[in-house]
Write a protein that holds these residues in place. Structure first.
Motif, short mmCIF file in Angstrom:
data_model
loop_
_atom_site.label_atom_id
_atom_site.label_comp_id
_atom_site.label_asym_id
_atom_site.label_seq_id
_atom_site.Cartn_x
_atom_site.Cartn_y
_atom_site.Cartn_z
N GLY A 1 6.63 12.35 10.95
CA GLY A 1 6.64 12.19 12.41
C GLY A 1 7.93 11.61 12.95
N GLU B 1 1.63 15.64 19.45
CA GLU B 1 1.76 16.81 18.56
C GLU B 1 0.53 17.71 18.62
OE1 GLU B 1 2.30 13.64 17.00
OE2 GLU B 1 4.46 13.62 16.64
N HIS C 1 11.12 9.48 14.27
CA HIS C 1 12.02 8.67 13.43
C HIS C 1 12.07 7.23 13.96
CE1 HIS C 1 15.17 7.49 10.82
NE2 HIS C 1 15.57 8.71 10.52
N LEU C 2 11.28 6.37 13.31
CA LEU C 2 11.13 5.01 13.83
C LEU C 2 12.43 4.21 13.73
CD1 LEU C 2 7.58 4.56 12.30
CD2 LEU C 2 8.12 4.88 14.72
N GLN D 1 15.83 2.77 -2.35
CA GLN D 1 16.13 1.34 -2.32
C GLN D 1 16.68 0.91 -3.67
OE1 GLN D 1 16.16 -0.45 0.27
NE2 GLN D 1 14.97 0.77 1.73
N PHE E 1 8.55 14.61 0.85
CA PHE E 1 7.86 14.56 2.15
C PHE E 1 7.97 15.86 2.92
CE2 PHE E 1 8.86 9.86 1.95
CZ PHE E 1 7.53 9.45 1.92
N GLY F 1 2.31 12.36 12.95
CA GLY F 1 2.73 13.60 13.59
C GLY F 1 3.20 14.64 12.59
N ALA G 1 2.46 12.39 7.06
CA ALA G 1 1.68 11.39 7.79
C ALA G 1 1.84 11.59 9.29
CB ALA G 1 2.16 9.97 7.43
N ALA H 1 11.20 11.40 8.14
CA ALA H 1 11.32 10.98 9.55
C ALA H 1 12.16 11.99 10.33
CB ALA H 1 11.97 9.60 9.61
N LYS I 1 18.18 1.16 7.64
CA LYS I 1 18.94 2.39 7.42
C LYS I 1 18.99 3.25 8.67
CE LYS I 1 16.46 3.61 3.63
NZ LYS I 1 16.01 4.54 2.61
N PHE J 1 8.07 -2.43 10.66
CA PHE J 1 8.09 -1.32 9.71
C PHE J 1 9.52 -1.00 9.28
CE2 PHE J 1 8.52 3.23 8.79
CZ PHE J 1 7.58 3.40 7.79
N LYS K 1 11.01 -3.59 7.11
CA LYS K 1 10.19 -3.84 5.92
C LYS K 1 9.64 -5.26 5.91
CE LYS K 1 12.60 -0.23 3.51
NZ LYS K 1 11.72 0.77 4.13
N LEU L 1 -0.33 3.81 17.64
CA LEU L 1 -0.12 4.92 18.57
C LEU L 1 -1.41 5.74 18.78
CD1 LEU L 1 3.34 6.16 17.25
CD2 LEU L 1 2.89 5.05 19.46
N GLY M 1 12.88 10.34 4.12
CA GLY M 1 11.67 9.58 4.45
C GLY M 1 10.71 10.39 5.32
N PHE N 1 0.87 -1.19 0.00
CA PHE N 1 0.00 0.00 0.00
C PHE N 1 0.91 1.23 0.00
CE2 PHE N 1 -3.45 2.62 2.19
CZ PHE N 1 -4.24 2.68 1.06
N ASN N 2 1.67 1.37 -1.10
CA ASN N 2 2.70 2.41 -1.14
C ASN N 2 2.11 3.77 -1.54
OD1 ASN N 2 2.26 2.13 -3.88
ND2 ASN N 2 4.41 2.07 -4.43
N1 COA Z 1 10.37 6.85 10.58
C1 COA Z 1 11.35 6.29 9.84
N2 COA Z 1 11.27 6.09 8.52
C2 COA Z 1 10.11 6.45 7.93
C3 COA Z 1 9.04 7.03 8.63
C4 COA Z 1 9.20 7.24 10.02
N3 COA Z 1 8.26 7.83 10.75
N4 COA Z 1 8.05 7.27 7.77
C5 COA Z 1 8.48 6.88 6.57
N5 COA Z 1 9.72 6.37 6.66
C6 COA Z 1 10.57 5.87 5.58
C7 COA Z 1 10.12 4.49 5.12
O1 COA Z 1 10.72 3.47 5.86
C8 COA Z 1 10.61 4.50 3.70
O2 COA Z 1 11.98 4.18 3.66
P1 COA Z 1 12.62 3.61 2.31
O3 COA Z 1 12.61 4.74 1.36
O4 COA Z 1 13.97 3.20 2.73
O5 COA Z 1 11.79 2.47 1.85
C9 COA Z 1 10.48 5.96 3.29
O6 COA Z 1 10.39 6.70 4.48
C10 COA Z 1 9.23 6.20 2.50
O7 COA Z 1 8.16 5.61 3.19
P2 COA Z 1 7.22 4.54 2.53
O8 COA Z 1 6.52 3.83 3.63
O9 COA Z 1 7.91 3.74 1.51
O10 COA Z 1 6.32 5.57 1.80
P3 COA Z 1 4.82 5.44 1.49
O11 COA Z 1 4.53 6.69 0.76
O12 COA Z 1 4.54 4.15 0.88
O13 COA Z 1 4.09 5.48 2.92
C11 COA Z 1 3.68 6.45 5.12
C12 COA Z 1 4.15 6.65 3.67
C13 COA Z 1 3.94 7.75 5.83
C14 COA Z 1 2.18 6.14 5.15
C15 COA Z 1 4.43 5.31 5.81
O14 COA Z 1 5.82 5.48 5.58
C16 COA Z 1 4.20 5.30 7.31
O15 COA Z 1 3.22 4.75 7.76
N6 COA Z 1 5.16 5.87 8.08
C17 COA Z 1 5.09 5.89 9.53
C18 COA Z 1 4.30 7.07 10.01
C19 COA Z 1 4.23 7.01 11.53
O16 COA Z 1 3.56 6.17 12.07
N7 COA Z 1 4.99 7.88 12.18
C20 COA Z 1 5.16 7.78 13.59
C21 COA Z 1 4.09 8.41 14.38
S1 COA Z 1 4.34 10.14 14.58
#
Ligand code: COA
Length: 559
Positions: free
Chosen positions: A351, A432, A353-354, A198, A347, A400, A398, A315, A263, A541, A544, A428, A313, A10-11
């Motif tokens: 939010g 924020e 940085h996971l 990637q 982006f 936060g 997305a 983050a 990463k 997450f 991956k 979560l 990303g 679901f990208n």
């Molecule tokens: N922390 C770390 N890395 C993150 C990130 C976060 N909060 N949000 C996105 N990324 C990274 C992804 O791992 C991905 O890395 P890659 O390029 O090495 O594959 C890159 O950013 C792009 O994200 P991706 O998931 O491939 O993009 P998408 O457009 O398909 O989906 C989101 C976007 C935002 C819906 C999805 O990345 C997501 O759910 N992120 C987490 C959001 C979140 O819960 N934040 C924390 C709460 S505040």
């Protein structure tokens, strides 16, 4: 029509296609292509009028495409085929590109063409292009193809010729290899960008094997080719034969049979091994458009401040939030009456940085530090009462990251941006100050629905809901100048001072502390409980992996 989207994940593109098809009045269901049977079952269950595959890494089963019209989105012009289209295009420095929507048949990317749209490929990383120029062209081509299919009169054209190169092989690491002794900066940057985000470029650094992620040219620094010459904003700078490149992230090569790696900011990945490498910060306040890379920059034009930031990303780690907060404070010390935050490309923010949290020795404590740093930043924006603050979202946001945008007085979005204003998919409750900003913008019922449904929202739908204030219809490269023109118009409005006064009066009436406190009570409980789904979802997450249990992508409601 009822449309079934089938996708390998679901990208971003699948989210955008889903959101835009719904905006156009179609009902849309999503099925992840994890095996043939789930796809067959989804087709049987949904009885779709049409199947669309915005992002598919495997073939559709014959018994699906031979019975239903299935449209495949190929990120290349007519005639281009194969699994690494964009990698090849970026590697070869192609500047004009396209997206083709073709009908699935027995041969990969060889079906009849339903629609095509062209796009440019500016010199940025592959996934940035994929989320921006390519995504715009894909959305245009899908809507055109769906309209043609719905008309019932359109006959798709066989692929007799086209601008593409025909079937091209998978782009392998052997073609990506950097030879630091002979490759110029331009060559290294092209190789890094073709592999970004990637799979990265496999390389050797300080005696270990790493994937290098991201690449920006450095115009002034140099050294012995391959040598590390500087660090900045978590990135390392490595000398080439004629200059140097900034590499923001590294991922260790996975050991055979070992756990998946992920990463990290390069300086975190190499922590303890960079004492001899000097830190070379870039000036925050830029007089012109200096060409050296940094994550955060500030500039002024005609009385308007522009604080731009771009985090990989989207983050934002504790440290990145703190750096942005101090830059924000600097911007607020300047004599401007309008401050624009964001802009640039890709982006806005996703939010906390996971990955950095996951790498920490105490992820619960690091999550807590990170959310507090995000909250400090959001609070600074919310409590700015001497000027108007505008969030400018060129790309997606997305969780936060959306709430950070909502802290501003106005939120402007590029038309192609997709917002995910919810936290539930990461398990979560969120912070924020969302409990203040979200209902204030969209009302309590809609805020609750957005949080519960956890669906992507197009910028057009977001504007209709009142989540954002303005949709800017332009290509990614024009976004900054469009925002600049709109911001200078805002700065020149005679009513601006009274608007700022009214905002100050409103802020003085609201006590923000209880919102933060109540959100953080819930967040602290989640972070402190090692069995809470958040920890498993985060682990999956960043690596991956598909989460073993918990919250997966749901099918959106029809309509
Ligand atoms: N922390 C770390 N890395 C993150 C990130 C976060 N909060 N949000 C996105 N990324 C990274 C992804 O791992 C991905 O890395 P890659 O390029 O090495 O594959 C890159 O950013 C792009 O994200 P991706 O998931 O491939 O993009 P998408 O457009 O398909 O989906 C989101 C976007 C935002 C819906 C999805 O990345 C997501 O759910 N992120 C987490 C959001 C979140 O819960 N934040 C924390 C709460 S505040």
């Amino acid at each position: 029509m009822h449309i079934l989207l089938v996708a390998s994940a679901f990208n971003s593109l699948t989210q955008r296609v889903q959101a835009e098809l719904r905006d156009h009045g179609h009902s849309v269901a999503v099925q992840l292509a994890h095996g043939d049977d789930p796809v067959r079952e989804a087709v049987h269950r949904e009885c779709p009028d049409l199947v669309v595959a915005p992002y598919l890494k495997t073939a559709l089963p014959r018994d699906v495409w031979s019975v239903h019209t299935c449209l495949i989105v190929h990120p290349g012009p007519v005639g281009d085929r194969g699994p690494s289209s964009l990698d090849w295009a970026v590697h070869e420095g192609v500047s004009d590109w396209g997206v083709t929507v073709l009908q699935a048949n027995a041969e990969m990317d060889a079906g009849d063409v339903w629609a095509t749209a062209s796009c440019s490929l500016p010199p940025v990383g592959k996934s940035d292009l994929y989320r921006n120029e390519v995504s715009d062209a894909a959305a245009e081509a899908v809507l055109l193809a769906v309209g043609r299919f719905a008309s019932g009169t359109y006959t798709p054209a066989p692929q007799t010729s086209g601008a593409g190169e025909g079937l091209r092989p998978l782009f392998r690491q052997s073609s990506r290899r950097i030879d630091w002794r002979s490759d110029s900066t331009a060559t290294v940057v092209r190789k890094l960008r073709a592999a970004d985000s990637q799979p990265g470029v496999l390389d050797e650094l300080l005696g270990d094997e790493w994937f290098l992620h991201g690449g920006h040219p450095e115009p002034r620094l140099s050294g012995r080719p391959g040598e590390l010459v500087a660090t900045r904003d978590g990135a390392i700078c490595r000398a080439t034969t004629d200059g140097a490149v900034w590499i923001p992230e590294l991922r260790p090569r996975r050991a055979p049979g070992g756990p998946a790696t992920f990463k990290l900011p390069a300086t975190s990945a190499l922590a303890g091994r960079l004492s001899a490498v000097p830190v070379r910060p870039a000036p925050l306040h830029r007089a012109g458009h200096e060409d050296t890379w940094s994550e955060i920059g500030y500039r002024e034009e005609a009385g308007t401040g522009f604080l731009s930031f771009s985090f990989r990303g989207g983050a934002m780690s504790t440290e990145q939030c703190q750096r942005l907060l101090s830059a924000y404070r600097f911007a607020c010390s300047r004599p401007t009456s309008v401050l624009v935050i964001g802009g640039g490309r890709d982006f806005f923010s996703n939010g906390i940085h996971l990955n950095v949290i996951e790498a920490s020795s105490d992820p619960g404590a690091e999550s807590w530090a990170n959310i507090n740093a995000m909250d400090d930043l959001v609070e600074a924006v919310l409590t700015t009462t001497d000027r108007l603050v505008v969030s400018a979202l060129s790309g997606n946001a997305a969780a936060g990251g959306v709430m950070l945008a909502l802290a501003a007085d106005e939120v402007w979005c590029r038309e192609g941006a997709v917002l995910n204003p919810h936290y539930r998919l990461m398990g979560l409750y969120g912070s924020e100050y969302w409990t203040y900003t979200l209902p204030r913008r969209v009302g309590a019922a809609t805020a609750d629905r957005l949080m519960q449904e956890a669906q992507p929202v197009s910028s057009t739908a977001a504007c209709r809901l009142g989540l954002i204030d303005r949709v800017i219809a332009c290509d990614p490269r024009s976004f900054d100048s469009e925002v600049g023109a709109l911001a200078s118009h805002l700065t020149a409005l005679p009513a601006l001072p009274s608007r700022i006064n009214a905002k100050k009066a409103e802020r003085d009436r609201v006590d923000l502390a209880p919102y933060r406190e109540a959100e953080l009570v819930r967040m602290r409980r989640i972070f402190a409980d090692p069995h809470h789904p958040y920890h498993g979802l985060r682990r999956a997450f960043v690596r991956k992996e598909r989460p073993a249990s918990g919250i997966a992508v749901q099918r959106p409601p029809r309509g």
